[in-house]
Design a protein around this motif. Structure first.
Motif, mmCIF file in Angstrom:
data_model
loop_
_atom_site.group_PDB
_atom_site.id
_atom_site.type_symbol
_atom_site.label_atom_id
_atom_site.label_comp_id
_atom_site.label_asym_id
_atom_site.label_seq_id
_atom_site.Cartn_x
_atom_site.Cartn_y
_atom_site.Cartn_z
ATOM 1 N N MET A 1 0.851 -1.188 0.000
ATOM 2 C CA MET A 1 0.000 0.000 0.000
ATOM 3 C C MET A 1 0.886 1.238 0.000
ATOM 4 N N HIS A 2 0.549 2.234 -0.825
ATOM 5 C CA HIS A 2 1.321 3.464 -0.911
ATOM 6 C C HIS A 2 0.424 4.632 -0.514
ATOM 7 N N ILE A 3 0.489 5.041 0.743
ATOM 8 C CA ILE A 3 -0.317 6.158 1.235
ATOM 9 C C ILE A 3 0.601 7.139 1.944
ATOM 10 N N VAL A 4 0.536 8.404 1.551
ATOM 11 C CA VAL A 4 1.270 9.459 2.232
ATOM 12 C C VAL A 4 0.282 10.216 3.097
ATOM 13 N N ARG A 5 0.533 10.279 4.386
ATOM 14 C CA ARG A 5 -0.414 10.895 5.309
ATOM 15 C C ARG A 5 0.077 12.282 5.720
ATOM 16 N N THR A 6 -0.814 13.252 5.702
ATOM 17 C CA THR A 6 -0.546 14.586 6.231
ATOM 18 C C THR A 6 -1.716 14.939 7.125
ATOM 19 N N ASN A 7 -1.578 14.650 8.441
ATOM 20 C CA ASN A 7 -2.704 14.736 9.356
ATOM 21 C C ASN A 7 -3.839 13.881 8.799
ATOM 22 N N ARG A 8 -5.021 14.481 8.606
ATOM 23 C CA ARG A 8 -6.136 13.694 8.096
ATOM 24 C C ARG A 8 -6.134 13.522 6.575
ATOM 25 N N PRO A 9 -5.720 14.541 5.802
ATOM 26 C CA PRO A 9 -5.719 14.335 4.346
ATOM 27 C C PRO A 9 -4.780 13.202 3.948
ATOM 28 N N ARG A 10 -5.141 12.468 2.901
ATOM 29 C CA ARG A 10 -4.338 11.333 2.469
ATOM 30 C C ARG A 10 -4.148 11.373 0.958
ATOM 31 N N LEU A 11 -2.969 10.978 0.525
ATOM 32 C CA LEU A 11 -2.658 10.857 -0.891
ATOM 33 C C LEU A 11 -2.463 9.378 -1.210
ATOM 34 N N HIS A 12 -3.168 8.890 -2.229
ATOM 35 C CA HIS A 12 -3.097 7.484 -2.619
ATOM 36 C C HIS A 12 -2.577 7.419 -4.050
ATOM 37 N N LEU A 13 -1.481 6.724 -4.263
ATOM 38 C CA LEU A 13 -0.916 6.614 -5.593
ATOM 39 C C LEU A 13 -1.732 5.652 -6.454
ATOM 40 N N LYS A 14 -1.591 5.783 -7.755
ATOM 41 C CA LYS A 14 -2.328 4.952 -8.707
ATOM 42 C C LYS A 14 -2.170 3.468 -8.378
ATOM 43 N N ASP A 15 -3.296 2.751 -8.378
ATOM 44 C CA ASP A 15 -3.376 1.307 -8.151
ATOM 45 C C ASP A 15 -3.053 0.888 -6.713
ATOM 46 N N SER A 16 -2.918 1.849 -5.798
ATOM 47 C CA SER A 16 -2.717 1.490 -4.396
ATOM 48 C C SER A 16 -4.063 1.225 -3.727
ATOM 49 N N VAL A 17 -4.015 0.575 -2.561
ATOM 50 C CA VAL A 17 -5.226 0.273 -1.797
ATOM 51 C C VAL A 17 -5.554 1.459 -0.895
ATOM 52 N N ILE A 18 -6.764 1.981 -1.031
ATOM 53 C CA ILE A 18 -7.207 3.079 -0.171
ATOM 54 C C ILE A 18 -7.700 2.534 1.160
ATOM 55 N N CYS A 19 -8.507 1.494 1.125
ATOM 56 C CA CYS A 19 -8.927 0.837 2.357
ATOM 57 C C CYS A 19 -9.411 -0.570 2.043
ATOM 58 N N SER A 20 -9.236 -1.445 3.023
ATOM 59 C CA SER A 20 -9.659 -2.835 2.925
ATOM 60 C C SER A 20 -9.744 -3.367 4.344
#
Length: 207
Positions: A1-20
């Motif tokens: 999973m590729h997620i960059v967190r900045t407090n609550r906002p989140r950046l999800h890269l192409k084809d990454s898992v947002i939630c599961s």
């Protein structure tokens, strides 16, 4: 999973898992930009694309179902859906209602027996969700096929049928113009197209 967190906002890269189940969110997430894909991965390995979420729409649950995965189709930004004052709560309830309505629309699309009717209903749904009647398809044909229970070949063939019948006009830069009224008629009339012979009930369906 590729997620960059900045407090609550989140950046999800192409084809990454947002939630599961393994990468859940403490609260539902609102898509700020990009495009999310809601997938069901069945025990036999089959993928069913249950829907798509665009900017302003909600994805994710605190305890998602084991087989449900939300993925980023493109680079996607989300933020946590937090509780607020009464006005905010009303807006949130409206978003939830819209999400449930989309789920019902998906069931209605997949219940159509004709492949042409399924794809016509899908295109009408995109038009009504804010794309208007002229746009480049934002979703790959393979995803559309998995979403509607059709093969990629069938999706391509039906789009060609729609073009021959004048329901779709091709413009520059892959921009397509759609005749919403005619597409709605195809969706409502069992897949019957003007100027084409009667269509078999289940061509190209994969399940």
């Amino acid at each position: 999973m590729h997620i960059v967190r900045t407090n609550r906002p989140r950046l999800h890269l192409k084809d990454s898992v947002i939630c599961s189940r393994d990468a859940g969110a403490a609260t539902p997430l609102v898509v700020d930009g990009g495009l999310a894909r809601l997938c069901l991965y069945l025990p036999d390995g089959q993928r069913v694309v249950a829907g798509f979420a665009f900017a302003g729409e909600v994805v994710g649950l605190a305890q998602p179902q084991p087989s449900m995965v939300v993925e980023a189709v493109t680079t996607t930004w989300t933020h946590e859906w937090s509780n607020g004052d009464d006005a905010v709560a009303i807006d949130e309830a409206q978003m939830l209602s819209a999400a449930l309505s989309r789920a019902m629309a998906v069931l209605a699309m997949r219940s159509r027996h004709h492949a042409h009717a399924r794809l016509a209903a899908f295109l009408v749904d995109l038009i009504d969700r804010g794309f208007g009647t002229s746009f480049a398809l934002p979703i790959a044909r393979s995803d559309i096929g998995d979403h509607l229970g059709l093969t990629v070949h069938t999706v391509s063939r039906i789009l060609s049928d729609f073009k021959r019948c004048g329901l779709i006009d091709a413009g520059p830069s892959r921009i397509l113009s759609f005749d919403r009224i005619a597409l709605q008629a195809v969706a409502d009339q069992g897949g019957q197209l003007p100027h084409l012979a009667s269509i078999d009930a289940l061509p190209g369906m994969v399940h």
